[in-house]
Design a protein around this motif. Structure first.
Motif, PDB file in Angstrom:
ATOM      1  N   ASP A 180      27.259  43.467  39.174  1.00  0.00           N
ATOM      2  CA  ASP A 180      27.871  44.064  40.366  1.00  0.00           C
ATOM      3  C   ASP A 180      27.206  43.411  41.586  1.00  0.00           C
ATOM      4  OD1 ASP A 180      29.424  45.652  41.951  1.00  0.00           O
ATOM      5  OD2 ASP A 180      28.418  47.536  41.488  1.00  0.00           O
ATOM      6  N   THR A 327      34.089  51.365  41.211  1.00  0.00           N
ATOM      7  CA  THR A 327      34.372  50.150  41.979  1.00  0.00           C
ATOM      8  C   THR A 327      34.023  48.884  41.195  1.00  0.00           C
ATOM      9  OG1 THR A 327      32.203  50.297  43.024  1.00  0.00           O
ATOM     10  CG2 THR A 327      34.037  51.297  44.207  1.00  0.00           C
ATOM     11  N   ASN A 328      33.674  49.021  39.921  1.00  0.00           N
ATOM     12  CA  ASN A 328      33.457  47.839  39.078  1.00  0.00           C
ATOM     13  C   ASN A 328      33.982  48.098  37.669  1.00  0.00           C
ATOM     14  OD1 ASN A 328      31.390  49.295  37.692  1.00  0.00           O
ATOM     15  ND2 ASN A 328      29.919  48.681  39.247  1.00  0.00           N
ATOM     16  N   GLY A 348      43.047  48.391  40.819  1.00  0.00           N
ATOM     17  CA  GLY A 348      43.187  47.278  41.759  1.00  0.00           C
ATOM     18  C   GLY A 348      42.489  47.522  43.090  1.00  0.00           C
ATOM     19  N   VAL A 350      39.829  45.167  45.980  1.00  0.00           N
ATOM     20  CA  VAL A 350      39.100  43.917  46.207  1.00  0.00           C
ATOM     21  C   VAL A 350      38.176  43.672  45.023  1.00  0.00           C
ATOM     22  CG1 VAL A 350      37.549  42.653  47.729  1.00  0.00           C
ATOM     23  CG2 VAL A 350      39.171  44.290  48.692  1.00  0.00           C
ATOM     24  N   ASP A 351      38.451  42.581  44.333  1.00  0.00           N
ATOM     25  CA  ASP A 351      37.764  42.253  43.080  1.00  0.00           C
ATOM     26  C   ASP A 351      36.467  41.509  43.390  1.00  0.00           C
ATOM     27  OD1 ASP A 351      37.025  40.605  40.869  1.00  0.00           O
ATOM     28  OD2 ASP A 351      39.050  40.760  40.074  1.00  0.00           O
ATOM     29  N   LYS A 352      35.341  41.976  42.804  1.00  0.00           N
ATOM     30  CA  LYS A 352      34.041  41.329  43.070  1.00  0.00           C
ATOM     31  C   LYS A 352      33.671  40.372  41.939  1.00  0.00           C
ATOM     32  CE  LYS A 352      32.373  45.588  43.781  1.00  0.00           C
ATOM     33  NZ  LYS A 352      31.416  46.681  44.040  1.00  0.00           N
ATOM     34  N   ASN A 354      35.484  40.304  38.844  1.00  0.00           N
ATOM     35  CA  ASN A 354      35.608  41.114  37.628  1.00  0.00           C
ATOM     36  C   ASN A 354      36.070  40.314  36.416  1.00  0.00           C
ATOM     37  OD1 ASN A 354      34.895  43.425  38.949  1.00  0.00           O
ATOM     38  ND2 ASN A 354      36.967  44.218  39.190  1.00  0.00           N
ATOM     39  N   TYR A 356      38.095  41.391  33.427  1.00  0.00           N
ATOM     40  CA  TYR A 356      38.863  42.534  32.904  1.00  0.00           C
ATOM     41  C   TYR A 356      38.963  42.529  31.380  1.00  0.00           C
ATOM     42  CZ  TYR A 356      40.214  43.408  37.720  1.00  0.00           C
ATOM     43  OH  TYR A 356      40.191  43.675  39.070  1.00  0.00           O
ATOM     44  N   GLY A 374      46.894  47.083  45.045  1.00  0.00           N
ATOM     45  CA  GLY A 374      46.006  46.158  45.753  1.00  0.00           C
ATOM     46  C   GLY A 374      46.826  45.125  46.484  1.00  0.00           C
ATOM     47  N   ASN A 377      47.089  41.306  43.082  1.00  0.00           N
ATOM     48  CA  ASN A 377      46.955  41.878  41.735  1.00  0.00           C
ATOM     49  C   ASN A 377      47.099  40.843  40.624  1.00  0.00           C
ATOM     50  OD1 ASN A 377      46.912  44.590  42.856  1.00  0.00           O
ATOM     51  ND2 ASN A 377      49.078  44.286  43.275  1.00  0.00           N
ATOM     52  N   CYS A 420      37.577  48.203  41.361  1.00  0.00           N
ATOM     53  CA  CYS A 420      37.486  47.276  42.501  1.00  0.00           C
ATOM     54  C   CYS A 420      37.032  48.024  43.742  1.00  0.00           C
ATOM     55  CB  CYS A 420      38.867  46.683  42.819  1.00  0.00           C
ATOM     56  SG  CYS A 420      39.573  45.655  41.512  1.00  0.00           S
TER      57      CYS A 420
END
Length: 443
Positions: A180, A327-328, A348, A350-352, A354, A356, A374, A377, A420
């Motif tokens: 993270d 958020t993760n 969805g 803001v992807d840090k 990820n 999936y 989001g 996506n 996210c």
């Protein structure tokens, strides 16, 4: 002594109040806008401040600087301060020397808020004079300035731990570690892991480190590092002569030759990850000598944390759950893992960075439809497009919830667990969770 504070939010203003009380010449500088309520506090306390700029002449003459956790070390003003050899500390490091209270510090990638709130609930229910702070609630420094607590339960982010030098909690907890915020650690996972373990770097033989013995990253760290603290592991699969574990649906804890057991069905929190949070918090309660009957009662009546697997409403026999705090990917893994019914999953944001794929087996098993909420996506659609029957994109919460109602049938669950950050469509995860709850209530 000149104390300069970067950031005029909760931790910044709290530190300013404490600094002023301890005789420092205090100046607060915020590159953004300072909220009205914080501005008022600074004015009433006659503390100098500026907003929407960092005036170097007023900052680079500091003896010590406290920076808010949201400001990265890479920011130009911080670089200049470090270049001049001016110490840049976190709020926790600045405030700790001014209190004799017992400090319980809790960190981890997930579960730290729940564990912090539950620990505080256990101690407060037992009549202890205990404060709650760090990453949640009122600023630790502000509470130290008011001087009212004998002990503190602090939720500590890796950013706060990056700014410590001498800080040491009497009891430390590491709930778990998963990737993270890697953007702040040069995208090196080991840097982030080391950052979490700073919580124990100053601990002595008199102190305790409670940790998840099932966690790979923690186990790896222990192969090449040590701590002086007394170790108290917890686990869902292993058993210990000293530590906490689950066996035959019972939570069993053995610390300092004292035993504690409780049936897991009587614990208010649900899900495997919450058993871990409960073991960590109960270990603290045992170390603080709280009576068994009090611990049992507190574990059975704890309400949980808002925006974390929070049951909102049941409509036409469909359960709506708000897990906006996920958020993760790791947090969403826990959420999906605890679903026992077919699930419509809203995901969805803001992807840090990820991955999936870690969720693939759970999605195959439990998710009947995915609603992407989001601005971008693509990644989610690429990974799960062929796995679920229905995949829909929306750009606001009302549409997401209305779609979820259409796609769900009696006995299903609608789960908001975004995996996210929220900054593309919402102010923060609380705003996202509140909009979800409102939209559900409007159905």
């Amino acid at each position: 002594m000149r104390l300069v504070i970067l950031g005029g939010g909760e931790s910044g203003v709290g530190t300013a109040i404490l600094g002023k009380k301890k005789g420092y010449d205090v100046f607060v500088s915020d590159f953004g806008k300072i909220k009205g309520n914080y501005k008022e506090v600074l004015i009433i306390n006659e503390i100098a401040w500026e907003e929407e700029k960092h005036t170097e002449d007023l900052i680079l003459n500091a003896d010590v600087v406290m920076k808010s956790p949201g400001i990265p070390d890479k920011s130009p003003i911080v670089k200049k301060l470090l270049g001049k050899g001016i110490p840049v500390l976190s709020e926790i490091e600045f405030a700790a020397p001014f209190t004799d209270a017992t400090i319980i510090g809790i960190t981890g990638s997930n579960g730290k808020t729940t564990t912090t709130m539950l620990t505080h609930h256990l101690l407060k229910s037992a009549g202890l004079n205990v404060g709650l702070g760090g990453n949640i609630g009122k600023s630790f420094a502000w509470q130290v300035a008011d001087n009212k607590y004998d002990s503190y339960v602090l939720e500590l982010s890796s950013f706060q731990l990056d700014g410590i030098v001498n800080f040491k909690p009497h009891i430390a907890i590491i709930t778990n570690i998963s990737p993270d915020h890697l953007d702040r650690y040069d995208y090196k996972y080991e840097n982030y892991i080391d950052s979490k373990f700073r919580i124990t770097m100053n601990q002595t033989e008199e102190d305790y480190l409670i940790y998840d013995a099932d966690d790979e990253a923690i186990a790896e760290w222990f192969k090449t590092h040590t701590t002086k603290a007394k170790l108290i592991p917890f686990s869902l699969t292993k058993t210990f002569s000293e530590g906490a574990y689950i066996k035959n649906n019972k939570m069993e804890i053995s610390i300092n030759q004292e035993e504690f057991t409780m049936d897991t069905e009587h614990i208010a929190l649900e899900g495997k990850h919450n058993m871990k949070n409960a073991m960590a918090a109960t270990s603290v309660a045992k170390l603080m000598q709280i009576r068994k009957s009090t611990i049992r009662e507190s574990l059975s009546n704890f309400q949980g944390v808002e925006h974390r697997l929070e049951k909102v409403l049941k409509i036409q026999n469909v359960q709506y759950i708000n897990d906006s705090k996920a958020t993760n990917v790791n947090a969403t893994f826990f959420a999906l893992d605890s679903m026992n019914t077919p699930t419509v999953w809203i995901v969805g944001g803001v992807d840090k960075g990820n991955d999936y794929n870690e969720l693939m087996s759970l999605v195959r098993e439990k998710v009947k439809a995915i609603i992407c909420l989001g601005v971008d996506n693509k990644k989610i659609i690429d990974v799960f497009g062929n796995v679920v029957d229905m995949m829909i994109e929306v750009d606001n919460m009302n549409d997401a919830v209305r779609m979820a109602q259409r796609l769900s049938e009696k006995g299903d669950t609608v789960l908001l667990s975004p995996a996210c950050a929220s900054f593309d469509l919402f102010e923060n995860y609380e705003d996202r969770g509140n909009q979800f709850k409102q939209a559900v209530k409007n159905l």
